[in-house]
Structures are given as structure tokens and as C-alpha cells.
Design a protein around this motif. Structure first.
Motif, PDB file in Angstrom:
ATOM      1  N   PRO A   1       0.852  -1.179   0.000  1.00 12.61           N
ATOM      2  CA  PRO A   1       0.000   0.000   0.000  1.00 12.61           C
ATOM      3  C   PRO A   1       0.897   1.241   0.000  1.00 12.61           C
ATOM      4  O   PRO A   1       1.979   1.228   0.570  1.00 12.61           O
ATOM      5  CB  PRO A   1      -0.772  -0.103   1.314  1.00 12.61           C
TER       6      PRO A   1
ATOM      7  N   THR B   1      -3.534  -5.887  -6.888  1.00 12.72           N
ATOM      8  CA  THR B   1      -2.686  -6.622  -5.952  1.00 12.72           C
ATOM      9  C   THR B   1      -3.200  -8.043  -5.822  1.00 12.72           C
ATOM     10  O   THR B   1      -4.326  -8.340  -6.211  1.00 12.72           O
ATOM     11  CB  THR B   1      -2.614  -5.880  -4.597  1.00 12.72           C
TER      12      THR B   1
ATOM     13  N   LYS C   1      -6.818   5.268  -3.666  1.00 14.45           N
ATOM     14  CA  LYS C   1      -6.847   4.605  -4.965  1.00 14.45           C
ATOM     15  C   LYS C   1      -7.685   3.339  -4.813  1.00 14.45           C
ATOM     16  O   LYS C   1      -7.578   2.645  -3.809  1.00 14.45           O
ATOM     17  CB  LYS C   1      -5.386   4.225  -5.271  1.00 14.45           C
ATOM     18  N   PRO C   2      -8.530   3.016  -5.775  1.00 14.74           N
ATOM     19  CA  PRO C   2      -9.218   1.732  -5.684  1.00 14.74           C
ATOM     20  C   PRO C   2      -8.196   0.587  -5.701  1.00 14.74           C
ATOM     21  O   PRO C   2      -7.168   0.691  -6.376  1.00 14.74           O
ATOM     22  CB  PRO C   2     -10.091   1.684  -6.939  1.00 14.74           C
ATOM     23  N   VAL C   3      -8.467  -0.461  -4.947  1.00 21.58           N
ATOM     24  CA  VAL C   3      -7.571  -1.618  -4.878  1.00 21.58           C
ATOM     25  C   VAL C   3      -8.354  -2.850  -5.305  1.00 21.58           C
ATOM     26  O   VAL C   3      -9.386  -3.162  -4.718  1.00 21.58           O
ATOM     27  CB  VAL C   3      -7.031  -1.823  -3.443  1.00 21.58           C
ATOM     28  N   TYR C   4      -7.868  -3.537  -6.316  1.00 23.07           N
ATOM     29  CA  TYR C   4      -8.568  -4.723  -6.816  1.00 23.07           C
ATOM     30  C   TYR C   4      -7.675  -5.954  -6.756  1.00 23.07           C
ATOM     31  O   TYR C   4      -6.477  -5.882  -7.037  1.00 23.07           O
ATOM     32  CB  TYR C   4      -8.998  -4.528  -8.280  1.00 23.07           C
ATOM     33  N   GLY C   5      -8.273  -7.085  -6.408  1.00 20.71           N
ATOM     34  CA  GLY C   5      -7.626  -8.358  -6.640  1.00 20.71           C
ATOM     35  C   GLY C   5      -7.611  -8.638  -8.131  1.00 20.71           C
ATOM     36  O   GLY C   5      -8.289  -7.958  -8.908  1.00 20.71           O
TER      37      GLY C   5
ATOM     38  N   ILE D   1      -5.067   0.218  -8.110  1.00 22.10           N
ATOM     39  CA  ILE D   1      -3.994  -0.696  -7.703  1.00 22.10           C
ATOM     40  C   ILE D   1      -4.472  -2.119  -7.927  1.00 22.10           C
ATOM     41  O   ILE D   1      -5.606  -2.476  -7.588  1.00 22.10           O
ATOM     42  CB  ILE D   1      -3.621  -0.455  -6.225  1.00 22.10           C
TER      43      ILE D   1
END
Lengths: 255, 255
Positions: free
Chosen positions: A88, A139, A93-97, A137
Motif C-alpha cells: 500500500p 494486488t 486509490k481503488p484496490v482490486y484483486g 492498484i
């Protein structure tokens, strides 16, 4: 968004250090049908013989790769770009798998966007200024105590997920390898043959247990989903085993 | 099936050639929370310093890896084993893509089975005798004209799919990085501030278009999902820009 449909995401390696990883990234892209590679500021210059060796035939991807000085030039023809990172950054920011990220990238593609993913260097990942301009992002659901993927492995997971989002089906080359199961008539022939020979050999003891023993034998054979050819093979197995057995041989000779 | 629950699949490398790939396989296993590595007949012996270098900290997996002479010993404590291959072998065998394969392995795990996947050598993949005894073929939705994955990449795809089958959610460390969006009152403050300054600067021209222009500006700001802190930052941006502008400065001085 200048053109109506770019179904294929670009892979942008930002400051990669090892030619081996660039080559491995190109190879896995080719495995999963991607081809748009961009390389910003490769540490060891370009072209890189180690990249070519690891590409194992995906040379065309290396040859047509866009090589730039900085990350901005590597993505400036794209409309939607995700930043792959395991850390991080304190950026809102949006975080997506990967699964959700790929679905959202597909939505963007269907809306006409040119999409891509940035991957950072082996040593330190993406620089913050690259993450800052990304749309989201990306991840991975890693073990947080061991979160850092090899660069080419990170590319592999994305390319795989992209391809699999279009279906998990094995390549059609495998479809041809499978025969349909044998007709039940074939299987009844095998069951009867086996059970006759077992009866002669005194296998069904005590006799009152025979129905259950037969059912269990048939159940395990049924589970094997034998093909017509395999039924013939197993008929041969039963025949040869029965003939090879002394008492039966004697009985046959007597007959 | 000797014990009730072995949730973790074993990764069995059969005849791997390069220590680098063994190490990279160990690293990606650790990334995705797997730990049971078995290595049958490694070409360059064992231990292998190149494997340790590529493991990048996943040394424990290499140290506890079970090293065997042949493939049978590597899998004989397992109950359900899939064979990863890109080539059909003419063997009658179920063929699964990774997503379906992982779901089926989970079913086996829930039934108490110890499960695993065999991966073959870099040069020739799995030997036919290993594929023959497997419960199913695991293959990837690759481009058939470029179907051969690097060994460690093949392991990566499986480990990723295994982990992701339990959820795609980013690690919780990312959850802490995101702030809630600002209250609408904050946003109305920003909208009004910006629009007042734009009005003073003569931006809304012709005047009858102002309502539509305002709505479009507000729509793009709303889409950014600004946080409370970001709203404060943008209020500052508007203030400084407006103050720096000559005519406004003059007008302010006149006031």
C-alpha cells in the motif's frame, strides 16, 4: 479512447533489472495470447540477450516491444492503467484483486478504452509517481508475510487471469484425446465375463454375499468410465488371468 | 486417505533441470501460502545453490522439501494427484482447466484426501508413466501455438488459482490505506468555491450554458470520490490559482 476496441491489455515493465525476467514475461504473455509489451528504462539496456534466451521463442514480442525512457511514455497511449503492487502506498486509490481487476478492465475495453498494467522493478516495485497516476492498484491475495512476487511471476498471474476470464476450457487439442465411454452392453459383457471367471475360481464366498460383492465390483468398474477399447483390453486381462490359473486350466482341459 | 484434513496441495516437481526454476517454484508457493514441495530426481542434484538464490527467502520450503529418486515416491503419500501438462498423451483421462481442477481438488480435500499436482521437466514435461497414474490432467487455457510454460510459471498459475479459489480479496494491509469519501457538505463547499471563482474569471460563457457547465464540472469531481482531506487540498488549489490570476488580484486589490 481513440479507437473503438482494443481487447488486449498492454504489459508495461517499469525499470526492470534482469533480462531474464523481461524474457520470461514475454514468454508467458505469448502463452496466454497477449503481445503488447512496453519496457521503460530497462537497467541493462536494450536489446538484452538474456531476455531473448528466456523468451524461448516469444521473440516477436521482444522485437516489437516499445522501449521508453520513463514510465509515462510507456503508458501514454493507454486510457486505463492499473498499477501492480504488493505494498500500500498511502495513496487514495481503488484496490482490486486480479479477478475483480480483470473484470473491470474488460468493462473498460468494452467501453472502447485501451488498457494496461504497470509492473515495477525487481528491487523496489513501482515508483510512487507511477502508482499515483494509475487508475487503480492491482494486488494479489498473497501471504502478507511473504508478499513480494518475482516480476515475471506477477506478469504470469495477470496474463493467466486475463485469459481465464474468457473461459477455463482446456485447449481444443485436448478434446480430441478423449473417447466416449463404452456402451452399457460392452460393460455388461465385461461384468459377466469377470463374474463367471470369479465364480469358477471360488471368489464368491460365502455364496449369500455374492450379490453384494458383484455390485461392489461393478460399481468400481462403472466409476472408471471405460471406453469401448478399454473394455476390450480388460476382457483380455480377465481371459489371460483365468487361463493362467492352474485349477481353471485343469478344468478346461477336462472339458 | 489416512488423516481427516489436508487442506494444502503438494507440488511435485518431476525431474526438474534448473535450480532457478525449483527456487522460483518455492518462492511462488510461499507467496500464495503453500509449503509442501516434493522434488523427484533433480537433474543437478540436491541441495542446489541456484535454487536457494531464486527462492528469495522461501528457504524453509526448500529445506523441508521431500527429495526422491522417482516420481512414484514423490506422490505415494497422496490420494489424489493431477498431472500438469500442455500436451495430450492419448491417455483416457479427465482434463481440467485450472479453475475447474482446483474446485475438484477442493472437493477431494473436503472428503479427506491428500492432494497434489505433478509438474514435469523443462525439456520434456511429465513422462507418460507419471501422467498414466494421475487422477486427471491439469492444463491451462494457453495459446496452442505457444503452449509450453516455463516450469515455475506453471507452478505459479496453479498456486495462484488455489489461493484465489478461497477469495480474491486484496490482503488486509490494503484495507487500511483507504479513507471514506468526503461528506457531501464538503463537496458542496468545493463546488461553490470553484464555481464562484470561475464566475469571477468569466469562465461561464455564454451565461445560459452555465447550469450545464456546472453540472458537468460537478459530475467529474463527484466521480473522483474525493476524501475529506482531498477536498481541503482542492479548496487550496482553487484559492491559490484564483489569487495568482492577474485580473482577480486587481479586482481584489480594488475591493
Amino acid at each position: 479512447m481513440n479507437t473503438p476496441h482494443h481487447a488486449e491489455p498492454a504489459i508495461a515493465l517499469i525499470g526492470p533489472q534482469l533480462g531474464e525476467n523481461i524474457g520470461a514475461a514475454a514468454r508467458i504473455m505469448a502463452n496466454f495470447g497477449l503481445g503488447d509489451l512496453r519496457i521503460a528504462a530497462p537497467r541493462d539496456g536494450w536489446p538484452n540477450p538474456k531476455a531473448q534466451a528466456m523468451a524461448a521463442g516469444a521473440d516477436a514480442i521482444l522485437e516489437t516491444a516499445q522501449v521508453t525512457d520513463g514510465f509515462a511514455a510507456a503508458i501514454d497511449t493507454l486510457d486505463v492503467v492499473y498499477a501492480a503492487t504488493a505494498r500500500p502506498r498511502g495513496l487514495e486509490k481503488p484496490v482490486y484483486g486480479p479477478r475483480e481487476g480483470v473484470l473491470r478492465l474488460w468493462e473498460a475495453v468494452r467501453a472502447g478504452a485501451r488498457v494496461g498494467v504497470m509492473f515495477g522493478s525487481e528491487k523496489s516495485g513501482l515508483p510512487n509517481d507511477a502508482v499515483a497516476v494509475s487508475d487503480a492498484i492491482l494486488t494479489y491475495p498473497v501471504d502478507v508475510s511473504f508478499a513480494s512476487l518475482n516480476l515475471a511471476q506477477a506478469v504470469a498471474v495477470f496474463c493467466y487471469e486475463w485469459r481465464t476470464s474468457q473461459g477455463d476450457a482446456p485447449p481444443t487439442v485436448f478434446a480430441q484425446a478423449q473417447s466416449p465411454p463404452a456402451a452399457k452392453a460392452d460393460l455388461f459383457g465385461l461384468y459377466g465375463h469377470l463374474e463367471d471367471e470369479l465364480e469358477r475360481a471360488g471368489f464368491f464366498h460365502p455364496p449369500e454375499k455374492k450379490p453384494m460383492m458383484v455390485d461392489n465390483l461393478r460399481a468400481s468398474l462403472a466409476r472408471a468410465s471405460l471406453t469401448h477399447q478399454e473394455v476390450q483390453t480388460w476382457r483380455g486381462v480377465v481371459r489371460v488371468l483365468a487361463e493362467g490359473r492352474g485349477p481353471y486350466k485343469v478344468r478346461k482341459d477336462e472339458a
